[in-house]
Design a protein around this motif. Structure first.
Motif, PDB file in Angstrom:
ATOM      1  N   LYS A 145       0.823  -1.215   0.000  1.00 62.61           N
ATOM      2  CA  LYS A 145       0.000   0.000   0.000  1.00 62.61           C
ATOM      3  C   LYS A 145       0.859   1.268   0.000  1.00 62.61           C
ATOM      4  O   LYS A 145       0.374   2.344  -0.358  1.00 62.61           O
ATOM      5  CB  LYS A 145      -0.936   0.016   1.213  1.00 62.61           C
ATOM      6  N   ASN A 155       1.669   2.741  -3.856  1.00 64.84           N
ATOM      7  CA  ASN A 155       0.878   3.800  -4.496  1.00 64.84           C
ATOM      8  C   ASN A 155       0.376   4.821  -3.475  1.00 64.84           C
ATOM      9  O   ASN A 155      -0.632   5.485  -3.672  1.00 64.84           O
ATOM     10  CB  ASN A 155      -0.269   3.235  -5.337  1.00 64.84           C
ATOM     11  N   LEU A 184      -1.084   4.754  -0.689  1.00 59.13           N
ATOM     12  CA  LEU A 184      -2.319   4.656   0.092  1.00 59.13           C
ATOM     13  C   LEU A 184      -1.971   4.717   1.569  1.00 59.13           C
ATOM     14  O   LEU A 184      -2.776   5.125   2.395  1.00 59.13           O
ATOM     15  CB  LEU A 184      -3.061   3.356  -0.226  1.00 59.13           C
ATOM     16  N   GLU A 185      -0.765   4.249   1.887  1.00 58.81           N
ATOM     17  CA  GLU A 185      -0.248   4.376   3.250  1.00 58.81           C
ATOM     18  C   GLU A 185       0.977   5.281   3.191  1.00 58.81           C
ATOM     19  O   GLU A 185       1.850   5.073   2.354  1.00 58.81           O
ATOM     20  CB  GLU A 185       0.191   3.006   3.797  1.00 58.81           C
ATOM     21  N   SER A 224      -2.822  11.470  -7.740  1.00 57.97           N
ATOM     22  CA  SER A 224      -3.951  10.933  -8.489  1.00 57.97           C
ATOM     23  C   SER A 224      -3.481  10.427  -9.857  1.00 57.97           C
ATOM     24  O   SER A 224      -3.853   9.349 -10.298  1.00 57.97           O
ATOM     25  CB  SER A 224      -5.022  11.995  -8.681  1.00 57.97           C
ATOM     26  N   ARG A 235      -1.394   7.234  -9.354  1.00 56.76           N
ATOM     27  CA  ARG A 235      -2.212   6.073  -8.989  1.00 56.76           C
ATOM     28  C   ARG A 235      -3.067   5.614 -10.156  1.00 56.76           C
ATOM     29  O   ARG A 235      -3.382   4.422 -10.281  1.00 56.76           O
ATOM     30  CB  ARG A 235      -3.125   6.417  -7.821  1.00 56.76           C
ATOM     31  N   ALA A 236      -3.474   6.552 -11.004  1.00 56.45           N
ATOM     32  CA  ALA A 236      -4.333   6.192 -12.135  1.00 56.45           C
ATOM     33  C   ALA A 236      -3.664   5.141 -13.008  1.00 56.45           C
ATOM     34  O   ALA A 236      -4.334   4.369 -13.682  1.00 56.45           O
ATOM     35  CB  ALA A 236      -4.674   7.437 -12.943  1.00 56.45           C
ATOM     36  N   MET A 262      -4.509  -1.571  -8.832  1.00 51.29           N
ATOM     37  CA  MET A 262      -4.455  -2.261  -7.541  1.00 51.29           C
ATOM     38  C   MET A 262      -5.692  -3.130  -7.346  1.00 51.29           C
ATOM     39  O   MET A 262      -6.800  -2.723  -7.651  1.00 51.29           O
ATOM     40  CB  MET A 262      -4.343  -1.266  -6.391  1.00 51.29           C
ATOM     41  N   PHE A 265      -7.626  -5.552  -4.402  1.00 50.36           N
ATOM     42  CA  PHE A 265      -7.654  -5.685  -2.940  1.00 50.36           C
ATOM     43  C   PHE A 265      -8.180  -7.051  -2.503  1.00 50.36           C
ATOM     44  O   PHE A 265      -8.894  -7.740  -3.239  1.00 50.36           O
ATOM     45  CB  PHE A 265      -8.552  -4.603  -2.346  1.00 50.36           C
TER      46      PHE A 265
END
Lengths: 223, 242
Positions: free
Chosen positions: B45, B48, B50-51, B73, B76-77, B81, B83
């Protein structure tokens, strides 16, 4: 003692002349305060959840203050204060609409806050991972789900709001209750008119709450 | 493609990642495994962003994810990912799940996004379900949709965070099949998983993590022949014994 009730004076003509406009105002007030309250309430909820202290703190103060003061006092104070501040009176109806919107926003805000918090963090991760920014994540992912999850609770709050609109008697606005009150005075029959008024409030509120229950089971199926 | 350089992360005073470094080259498939709580999900995580992490650096395609100037953004696009719990958007149809980011993030036309989405849906064998809601699909089907959703963004690499851990055994293979196919097409993949069969079949390298550290980072053959560390040996013995 016998209770001699006589409803014969309550003709359709009398209802149409005195009560209908009050009913329309009560409904209008409910709808305005609901829409305005949900919008403002959602904004307050987002402020509280923003994690930015100068946004969350004022929002928390506002919500807690509104929820700690009796509605009838807010109605009175707003009605009396605005002319003092601006120099001209707002009129009871407009004053009621603004007051109810501001007041109900505090309650809707708590509902929306719970709704937003009920969205799993993974949904937000997934939205970010697709490249969506904070605003897009709120607009397309979080708020629609929060709103849908909370719809029954929001509507229940609206039923309470509808009943509370009768408190505008304090500032003399012409609502459903006022309509019946006028009829009662004209015909000197207050007991009968208040009974019928209660019945009307009951029918509307109960019908709505039945609808909410049905909606709840439907939403449970979708989820 | 993915450069992880001396990354450390703390939750308060508890250190979840310590000094993690590895590189994943273009077209490489790297499997990350390790006992639960070893930090593997946290590490993926971080890739990208997210963390957030406090020390070290991660670059994806040469772009630092922790640089405040980076447009996250945009980054990440193009990093797909997937989950553990699929995370399809339950209030949207499968079709809308596939289209929303294409339209809102990449600025594609709705028709274009739809066409691309449906083609990928067909590829994962779920074209007939386009107008259903996620709740109407099985876990395996949802995860395949999630993979298609990520692929619709034309990612330069894919991150998989325990993609089969929440699935019933009979659904695991349908998801792994899609992943194997993706790997064979040369997609760069970082996969957190306990599916050693998958690792054996398609991974180039295996990373073993324990207590927030990368304990082992070796080519697959070496890892399965005999891991160097005792921890990895014990771990392998445990999960391969059944």
């Amino acid at each position: 003692m016998t209770l001699a009730l006589d409803f014969s004076f309550l003709t359709l003509d009398v209802l149409a002349r005195y009560v209908i406009k009050g009913l329309f105002f009560s409904i209008e007030l409910t709808l305005v305060a609901m829409l305005g309250g949900i919008l403002l309430g959602t904004a307050l909820a987002l402020m509280r959840l923003s994690g930015v202290i100068w946004l969350s703190w004022p929002a928390a103060l506002y919500v807690n203050a509104m929820r700690s003061i009796p509605l009838v006092m807010v109605i009175l104070w707003f009605f009396l204060l605005i002319p003092l501040l601006t120099g001209k009176p707002l009129g009871a109806e407009l004053s009621a609409m603004i007051t109810f919107t501001l007041f109900e926003a505090a309650y809707y805000s708590e509902i929306m806050r719970a709704g937003i918090q009920s969205i799993p963090k993974g949904q937000i991760y997934a939205s970010y991972a697709l490249g969506m920014n904070y605003a897009q994540t709120l607009r397309y992912i979080v708020l629609p789900q929060a709103f849908r999850n909370m719809l029954p609770v929001l509507l229940t709050q609206t039923i309470i709001l509808f009943q509370d609109t009768s408190l505008v008697y304090a500032i003399g606005a012409y609502d459903l209750l006022k309509g019946f009150e006028v009829v009662g005075k004209n015909f000197n029959r207050p007991v009968e008119t208040y009974l019928v008024a209660a019945l009307i409030y009951f029918v509307i509120s109960y019908t709505l709450s039945r609808y909410v229950r049905r909606l709840q089971t439907r939403l449970a199926v979708i989820r | 493609m993915i450069e992880i350089d001396r990354v450390s992360k703390w939750y308060g005073s508890f250190q979840v990642l310590s000094d993690c470094s590895t590189h994943i080259g273009k077209g490489e498939v790297v499997v990350v495994c390790g006992p639960s709580g070893s930090g593997k999900s946290t590490l993926i995580k971080c890739v990208n962003a997210l963390e957030p992490f406090q020390k070290g650096e991660i670059r994806v395609n040469g772009i630092s994810v922790s640089d405040p100037k980076t447009n996250l953004s945009q980054l990440r696009a193009h990093v797909g990912m997937v989950f553990q719990h699929f995370e399809l958007f339950p209030h949207m149809t499968i079709c809308d799940n596939l289209c929303i980011a294409q339209v809102k993030v990449l600025g594609r036309l709705r028709e274009e996004a739809m066409e691309r989405g449906l083609r990928l849906l067909d590829r994962v064998g779920l074209k007939a379900h386009a107008h259903k809601y996620p709740g109407q699909l099985s876990g395996g089907q949802q995860q395949r949709v999630a993979i298609a959703r990520a692929l619709a963004m034309d990612p330069i690499c894919m991150l998989f965070d325990e993609p089969t851990s929440a699935l019933d055994p009979e659904m695991i293979n349908e998801v792994l099949d899609v992943m194997v196919e993706l790997a064979s097409e040369g997609m760069t993949m970082m996969v957190v998983t306990h599916e050693m069969g998958f690792a054996r079949k398609v991974a180039h390298r295996v990373i073993f993590m324990d207590q927030g550290r990368i304990v082992e980072d070796t080519p697959k053959e070496a890892f399965f022949a005999m891991p160097r560390s005792e921890r990895a040996q014990a771990f392998l013995a445990k999960i391969l014994s059944h």
